[in-house]
Design an enzyme around this catalytic site. Sequence first.
Site, mmCIF file in Angstrom:
data_model
loop_
_atom_site.group_PDB
_atom_site.id
_atom_site.type_symbol
_atom_site.label_atom_id
_atom_site.label_comp_id
_atom_site.label_asym_id
_atom_site.label_seq_id
_atom_site.Cartn_x
_atom_site.Cartn_y
_atom_site.Cartn_z
ATOM 1 N N CYS A 1 16.604 -19.439 23.023
ATOM 2 C CA CYS A 1 15.436 -19.577 22.160
ATOM 3 C C CYS A 1 15.897 -20.070 20.809
ATOM 4 O O CYS A 1 17.076 -20.326 20.590
ATOM 5 C CB CYS A 1 14.675 -18.264 22.035
ATOM 6 S SG CYS A 1 15.418 -17.161 20.857
ATOM 7 N N ASP B 1 13.970 -9.401 11.505
ATOM 8 C CA ASP B 1 12.716 -10.176 11.468
ATOM 9 C C ASP B 1 12.160 -10.316 10.047
ATOM 10 O O ASP B 1 11.307 -11.165 9.805
ATOM 11 C CB ASP B 1 11.658 -9.518 12.370
ATOM 12 C CG ASP B 1 11.985 -9.674 13.847
ATOM 13 O OD1 ASP B 1 12.882 -10.464 14.180
ATOM 14 O OD2 ASP B 1 11.337 -9.002 14.669
ATOM 15 N N ILE C 1 20.872 -11.379 28.662
ATOM 16 C CA ILE C 1 20.097 -10.251 29.221
ATOM 17 C C ILE C 1 21.018 -9.325 30.021
ATOM 18 O O ILE C 1 20.559 -8.562 30.857
ATOM 19 C CB ILE C 1 18.920 -10.737 30.099
ATOM 20 C CG1 ILE C 1 19.422 -11.686 31.199
ATOM 21 C CG2 ILE C 1 17.841 -11.401 29.263
ATOM 22 C CD1 ILE C 1 18.395 -11.888 32.309
ATOM 23 N N ASP C 2 22.323 -9.428 29.731
ATOM 24 C CA ASP C 2 23.290 -8.613 30.467
ATOM 25 C C ASP C 2 22.992 -7.123 30.368
ATOM 26 O O ASP C 2 23.142 -6.371 31.339
ATOM 27 C CB ASP C 2 24.722 -8.926 29.979
ATOM 28 C CG ASP C 2 24.859 -8.814 28.463
ATOM 29 O OD1 ASP C 2 23.898 -9.163 27.746
ATOM 30 O OD2 ASP C 2 25.908 -8.353 27.990
ATOM 31 N N LEU C 3 22.536 -6.667 29.203
ATOM 32 C CA LEU C 3 22.278 -5.232 29.036
ATOM 33 C C LEU C 3 21.059 -4.801 29.842
ATOM 34 O O LEU C 3 20.998 -3.692 30.373
ATOM 35 C CB LEU C 3 22.076 -4.900 27.556
ATOM 36 C CG LEU C 3 23.252 -5.253 26.643
ATOM 37 C CD1 LEU C 3 22.909 -4.975 25.184
ATOM 38 C CD2 LEU C 3 24.488 -4.461 27.054
ATOM 39 N N LYS D 1 2.942 -7.280 17.566
ATOM 40 C CA LYS D 1 3.352 -8.107 18.714
ATOM 41 C C LYS D 1 4.425 -7.388 19.537
ATOM 42 O O LYS D 1 4.351 -7.336 20.759
ATOM 43 C CB LYS D 1 3.906 -9.446 18.206
ATOM 44 C CG LYS D 1 4.590 -10.261 19.269
ATOM 45 C CD LYS D 1 5.107 -11.575 18.752
ATOM 46 C CE LYS D 1 6.523 -11.539 18.210
ATOM 47 N NZ LYS D 1 7.583 -11.349 19.216
ATOM 48 N N ARG E 1 2.737 -17.629 17.433
ATOM 49 C CA ARG E 1 3.284 -16.671 18.407
ATOM 50 C C ARG E 1 3.184 -15.243 17.870
ATOM 51 O O ARG E 1 3.145 -14.298 18.671
ATOM 52 C CB ARG E 1 4.770 -16.966 18.663
ATOM 53 C CG ARG E 1 5.033 -18.125 19.607
ATOM 54 C CD ARG E 1 6.522 -18.210 19.921
ATOM 55 N NE ARG E 1 7.042 -16.880 20.138
ATOM 56 C CZ ARG E 1 8.141 -16.388 19.579
ATOM 57 N NH1 ARG E 1 8.881 -17.121 18.778
ATOM 58 N NH2 ARG E 1 8.535 -15.147 19.828
HETATM 59 C C1 UD1 Z 1 13.448 -7.455 19.727
HETATM 60 C C2 UD1 Z 1 12.239 -8.011 19.001
HETATM 61 C C3 UD1 Z 1 12.670 -9.073 17.990
HETATM 62 C C4 UD1 Z 1 13.732 -8.506 17.051
HETATM 63 C C5 UD1 Z 1 14.883 -7.886 17.841
HETATM 64 C C6 UD1 Z 1 15.893 -7.174 16.960
HETATM 65 C C7 UD1 Z 1 10.511 -7.827 20.699
HETATM 66 C C8 UD1 Z 1 9.566 -8.530 21.605
HETATM 67 N N1 UD1 Z 1 11.348 -8.605 19.979
HETATM 68 O O1 UD1 Z 1 14.040 -8.533 20.436
HETATM 69 O O2 UD1 Z 1 11.530 -9.469 17.248
HETATM 70 O O3 UD1 Z 1 14.248 -9.568 16.271
HETATM 71 O O4 UD1 Z 1 14.371 -6.908 18.775
HETATM 72 O O5 UD1 Z 1 15.269 -6.199 16.201
HETATM 73 O O6 UD1 Z 1 10.490 -6.630 20.574
HETATM 74 N N2 UD1 Z 1 21.738 -8.488 23.357
HETATM 75 C C9 UD1 Z 1 22.761 -8.692 24.263
HETATM 76 N N3 UD1 Z 1 22.478 -8.511 25.594
HETATM 77 C C10 UD1 Z 1 21.241 -8.145 26.028
HETATM 78 C C11 UD1 Z 1 20.217 -7.945 25.093
HETATM 79 C C12 UD1 Z 1 20.501 -8.133 23.756
HETATM 80 O O7 UD1 Z 1 23.880 -9.030 23.904
HETATM 81 O O8 UD1 Z 1 21.074 -7.988 27.254
HETATM 82 C C13 UD1 Z 1 22.008 -8.694 21.910
HETATM 83 C C14 UD1 Z 1 21.172 -9.822 21.309
HETATM 84 O O9 UD1 Z 1 21.761 -11.091 21.496
HETATM 85 C C15 UD1 Z 1 21.123 -9.423 19.860
HETATM 86 C C16 UD1 Z 1 21.122 -7.882 19.920
HETATM 87 O O10 UD1 Z 1 21.578 -7.538 21.215
HETATM 88 O O11 UD1 Z 1 22.260 -9.843 19.194
HETATM 89 C C17 UD1 Z 1 19.788 -7.222 19.681
HETATM 90 O O12 UD1 Z 1 18.825 -7.827 20.520
HETATM 91 P P1 UD1 Z 1 17.593 -7.011 21.100
HETATM 92 O O13 UD1 Z 1 17.470 -5.719 20.363
HETATM 93 O O14 UD1 Z 1 17.718 -6.946 22.582
HETATM 94 O O15 UD1 Z 1 16.393 -7.949 20.720
HETATM 95 P P2 UD1 Z 1 15.096 -8.221 21.580
HETATM 96 O O16 UD1 Z 1 14.706 -7.008 22.324
HETATM 97 O O17 UD1 Z 1 15.280 -9.485 22.335
#
Ligand code: UD1
Length: 424
Positions: free
Chosen positions: A116, A306, A123-125, A22, A398
């Site tokens: 969620c 996960d 999504i700041d990053l 996925k 999902r």
């Molecule tokens: C992806 C996976 C998800 C997995 C996660 C961590 C997909 C579709 N989903 O989710 O199954 O659990 O990686 O391995 O690939 N963060 C911020 N700001 C941001 C983005 C992230 O603070 O803009 C934080 C998140 O809250 C979290 C951490 O960074 O604590 C890691 O998240 P991230 O690696 O971005 O996870 P996803 O890409 O959403």
Amino acid sequence: MSVLHIRGGKPLEGELTVQGAKNSVLPILAACLLAGGPVELFNCPRLTDVTAALGILRHLGCQVCQEGHTITVDPSGACDSFISEEQMHSMRSSIIFLGPLLARTGQADLTYPGGCELGARPIDLHLAAIRALGCQVTEDSGGIRCRGRPVGGEVYLTIPSVGATENAMLCAVGASGWTTITNAAREPEIVDLQRFLNTLGARIRGAGSGVITVEGGRPLSGGRYAIMGDRIVAATLLSGVAAAGGHVALKGVDWRHLATVLGVFQQAGCRVNSWEDRVELVREADCPLRAVSEIHTAPYPGFPTDAQAPVMAALCASRGSTWFEENMFDSRYRHVPQLLRMGADITVRGRAALVRGVERLHGAAVAATDLRGGGALAVAALGARGDSVLSGLHHVDRGYECLEETLQQLGADVRRETGDRVPA
Ligand code: UD1
């Protein structure tokens, strides 16, 4: 409402090929927006998240066809750059369309993907990366307005976010100049995305390491690509074998992507054999699981967040106590109250959870509250004494394609009941 009826206590036996990943197919579908011709993707899992991604592609003007596990996307008619709030909320990772949309059209109008079941989803990053590539980002009352074609640049991620790394790669491929992404996430799905884009003619290097470089502006063609196997589905199935006992071989996954999870099962007393794209787990019926040393979730190559819930479900029936520490998401112990209903002994304190092993769980009516938590409850039910009824399957569907059929292939006593007759 649909439920799974699971009769526990039957060892799992057999061999199967694990579904496509996925977390790989979703960014690759978004990447199809960048292709110069039709793309044919093989080994695509049939999941509600994939249906949602195809809905977004269609809405943006792509022609999409799904037959079995093959998806064809022709992006030549894609000209829209607006994604509605409903579509942004239809799947958690809808934000992954931002980078390719900007690269293709020079503009993107969308909303926040929303929180969620795992807690806040910042999504700041993602937005910082898009800005670093030269695009303008304006945020107001739930809307995100992005303008300008990416020129490329230096992206420094403060956290190795998987989604932000992918968004930056996707935007950078369409940029006019070079991009370097530093402190990039190293997950295998990012390597799969690099491979896919390079198959179409992109020039990306470094995926799998902390520094990725992208030569922007190369014209991309259409192409054909097979999605990698799903390491988290594999981890869930292996957790099921650890819980119920038995001997199972999984094909189509790279055991190296599962190294930390396999290490836990080995410590717990299971036998693990691995080959290039095949992994085998054996747990003898008369050999109870042992507790293992602390499990800390971390970015790859650390223990995957996960896999935390399914592995915890297996260790509920073990000799001794195991500490878990969840370092990736805030609300990732929502399966715990459900496991307690099955007789587990778990205490949660903030990020930490202490699992005191019991002799055996018992069947119960339980509800999935998130995707991997649902996988965990299925694992627990497979090892439990008696019958369980698992609801909340919209979460499970999902990410697990026909979970009941997969488990039936391994000899489990599982069936799905659909419709009004199902008990609440
Ligand atoms: C992806 C996976 C998800 C997995 C996660 C961590 C997909 C579709 N989903 O989710 O199954 O659990 O990686 O391995 O690939 N963060 C911020 N700001 C941001 C983005 C992230 O603070 O803009 C934080 C998140 O809250 C979290 C951490 O960074 O604590 C890691 O998240 P991230 O690696 O971005 O996870 P996803 O890409 O959403």
